[in-house]
Design a protein around this motif. Structure first.
Motif, PDB file in Angstrom:
ATOM      1  N   VAL A 107       0.948  -1.334  -0.161  1.00 26.81           N
ATOM      2  CA  VAL A 107       0.073  -0.270  -0.602  1.00 26.81           C
ATOM      3  C   VAL A 107       0.815   1.346  -0.255  1.00 26.81           C
ATOM      4  CG1 VAL A 107      -2.127  -1.255   0.853  1.00 26.81           C
ATOM      5  CG2 VAL A 107       0.148  -0.155   2.397  1.00 26.81           C
ATOM      6  N   ASP A 108       2.403   1.391  -0.841  1.00 29.99           N
ATOM      7  CA  ASP A 108       3.200   2.290  -0.611  1.00 29.99           C
ATOM      8  C   ASP A 108       2.515   3.558  -1.653  1.00 29.99           C
ATOM      9  OD1 ASP A 108       5.769   3.461  -0.508  1.00 29.99           O
ATOM     10  OD2 ASP A 108       4.934   4.234  -2.428  1.00 29.99           O
ATOM     11  N   PRO A 109       2.341   4.477  -0.824  1.00 32.13           N
ATOM     12  CA  PRO A 109       0.760   6.137  -1.975  1.00 32.13           C
ATOM     13  C   PRO A 109       1.852   6.316  -3.161  1.00 32.13           C
ATOM     14  CG  PRO A 109       1.433   6.287   0.432  1.00 32.13           C
ATOM     15  CD  PRO A 109       2.669   5.059   0.457  1.00 32.13           C
ATOM     16  N   ALA A 150      -5.787  -5.265  -0.067  1.00 30.15           N
ATOM     17  CA  ALA A 150      -5.414  -4.055   1.205  1.00 30.15           C
ATOM     18  C   ALA A 150      -5.358  -3.339  -0.001  1.00 30.15           C
ATOM     19  CB  ALA A 150      -4.782  -4.633   1.617  1.00 30.15           C
ATOM     20  N   GLY A 151      -4.108  -3.812  -1.425  1.00 32.97           N
ATOM     21  CA  GLY A 151      -3.411  -3.516  -2.295  1.00 32.97           C
ATOM     22  C   GLY A 151      -4.828  -3.448  -3.311  1.00 32.97           C
ATOM     23  N   ALA A 152      -5.482  -3.934  -3.640  1.00 34.86           N
ATOM     24  CA  ALA A 152      -6.200  -3.630  -4.478  1.00 34.86           C
ATOM     25  C   ALA A 152      -7.353  -2.762  -4.658  1.00 34.86           C
ATOM     26  CB  ALA A 152      -7.416  -5.231  -5.003  1.00 34.86           C
ATOM     27  N   ARG A 153      -7.670  -2.944  -2.968  1.00 36.08           N
ATOM     28  CA  ARG A 153      -8.661  -1.355  -2.927  1.00 36.08           C
ATOM     29  C   ARG A 153      -7.532  -0.117  -2.689  1.00 36.08           C
ATOM     30  NH1 ARG A 153      -9.649  -5.701   1.247  1.00 36.08           N
ATOM     31  NH2 ARG A 153      -8.367  -4.278   3.357  1.00 36.08           N
ATOM     32  N   ALA A 154      -6.536  -0.290  -2.665  1.00 30.85           N
ATOM     33  CA  ALA A 154      -6.213   1.013  -2.657  1.00 30.85           C
ATOM     34  C   ALA A 154      -6.348   1.137  -4.576  1.00 30.85           C
ATOM     35  CB  ALA A 154      -4.897   1.098  -2.259  1.00 30.85           C
ATOM     36  N   ALA A 162      -7.947  -0.136  -6.942  1.00 34.38           N
ATOM     37  CA  ALA A 162      -9.746   0.911  -7.341  1.00 34.38           C
ATOM     38  C   ALA A 162     -10.283   2.416  -6.585  1.00 34.38           C
ATOM     39  CB  ALA A 162     -10.107  -0.399  -6.500  1.00 34.38           C
ATOM     40  N   ALA A 163      -8.757   2.744  -5.076  1.00 39.39           N
ATOM     41  CA  ALA A 163      -9.606   4.113  -4.295  1.00 39.39           C
ATOM     42  C   ALA A 163      -9.190   5.270  -5.437  1.00 39.39           C
ATOM     43  CB  ALA A 163      -9.483   3.580  -3.159  1.00 39.39           C
ATOM     44  N   GLY A 221     -17.400  -0.314  -6.171  1.00 40.23           N
ATOM     45  CA  GLY A 221     -17.663  -1.909  -5.659  1.00 40.23           C
ATOM     46  C   GLY A 221     -17.857  -2.839  -7.709  1.00 40.23           C
ATOM     47  N   ASP A 222     -18.518  -2.362  -8.001  1.00 41.28           N
ATOM     48  CA  ASP A 222     -19.048  -3.678  -8.579  1.00 41.28           C
ATOM     49  C   ASP A 222     -17.943  -3.534 -10.266  1.00 41.28           C
ATOM     50  OD1 ASP A 222     -20.286  -0.559 -10.294  1.00 41.28           O
ATOM     51  OD2 ASP A 222     -22.140  -1.702 -10.096  1.00 41.28           O
TER      52      ASP A 222
END
Length: 325
Positions: A166-168, A215-219, A221-222, A228-229
């Motif tokens: 999750v490194d920015p 966690a990485g995929a969510r970051a 995607a955000a 979400g879909d």
């Protein structure tokens, strides 16, 4: 430039998994033998596993895998296996950004050998070595195996980077690569994050890999502003008959096409550079699967040796050396 970057007796070693030295059955057999005899990769007792590997698996698998490597092998003076070529070029890019340090590339299995590099640095009197496994997510099968190799070389101060999932700067670079690809090809209807698989039993025992992939995929995607879909996480490259992390990428793609999704973008952010698993398995094999179902799969390349990737790795090195100091 920070003070840590001016220390000439500090070496940085970028470590990747490894690859055969040629797309031939003998070269593949040598590589697979070293890789699959690592107890972090296959935990079957060696007395049982080694004969099975040597006399059954390698003779059967090596020619098949060699043909796959031949499909993605890079030509030219700076070519070879994509994983080796891109890792080597990435190290050059990082070196250019950190001129006060010595930056090397090495492989956990095969050549150039991580252990040989560490032994050479010890012999040269290097004051300290930062080992950076090019695995964004930590796993006992990858990063811990690198730590095992580091531990065999005594008398050399070594710091190993644990993960950067999750490194920015890494998240931003991956997100930018998706935007750039979609701008050039028009966005697909759905984005699939395909990570390398892992046996479920390892996660059940505490391996943080699945949690870090999610966690990485969510970051990412955000950072892309995806609903979400609009995206799905899945796992590829299963091996053997035991239960692995799911959902599997091939079944995920099948479900999407059956649902009527016709254009799918796939990215593999668990891989720092493109390799057999991304190019042959996804960009060729899974793309054919989707095409047979009437759809289109567009593979988004890894960060590879891009300037953005070199900046990400250089930033991690600066941070780690500052913390070490």
């Amino acid at each position: 430039m920070t003070s840590s970057e001016t220390v000439s007796d500090t070496t940085v070693i970028l470590v990747n998994l490894g690859t055969p030295e040629a797309p031939t059955a003998p070269a593949v057999a040598r590589f697979l033998r070293e890789f699959l005899l690592d107890p972090r990769v296959v935990s079957i007792p060696r007395l049982l596993w080694q004969p099975l590997l040597q006399w059954v698996i390698l003779p059967r698998r090596s020619p098949v895998v060699a043909e796959k490597y031949a499909q993605v092998w890079l030509s030219g003076e700076d070519g070879g296996s994509p994983l080796t070529a891109y890792t080597r070029r990435l190290a050059r890019g990082v070196q250019a950004r950190l001129p006060g340090l010595k930056v090397l590339d090495a492989m956990r299995y095969g050549a150039p050998s991580l252990q040989a590099a560490l032994q050479a640095e010890r012999a040269a009197g290097t004051r300290r070595v930062l080992v950076l496994p090019l695995y964004p997510q930590y796993s006992t099968t990858t990063t811990l195996s690198v730590e095992d190799a580091v531990a065999t070389v005594a008398g050399l101060p070594v710091r190993t980077v644990r993960d950067y999932h999750v490194d920015p700067q890494w998240v931003a670079a991956v997100a930018d690569s998706v935007r750039t690809h979609r701008a050039a090809h028009s966005a697909g209807e759905h984005l699939v994050f395909s990570f390398h698989g892992l046996p479920q039993r390892l996660v059940d025992r505490g391996d943080p890999y699945q949690q870090q992939c999610e966690a990485g995929a969510r970051a990412i995607a955000a950072a892309l502003g995806l609903a979400g879909d609009a995206w799905t996480l899945s796992y590829q490259s299963r091996f053997g008959k035991e239960k692995w992390l799911g959902p599997a990428t091939d079944t995920t793609l099948k479900a999407l096409t059956e649902r009527g999704v016709r254009s799918i973008d796939v990215i593999a952010p668990g891989f720092s550079v493109d390799c057999l698993e991304t190019l042959e398995e996804v960009a060729i094999g899974l793309a054919e699967q989707v095409a047979h179902a009437g759809g289109t799969l567009r593979y988004i390349p890894c960060l590879n040796d891009s300037p953005a990737h070199a900046e990400v790795i250089a930033g991690i090195v600066r941070r780690e050396l500052a913390a070490w100091a």
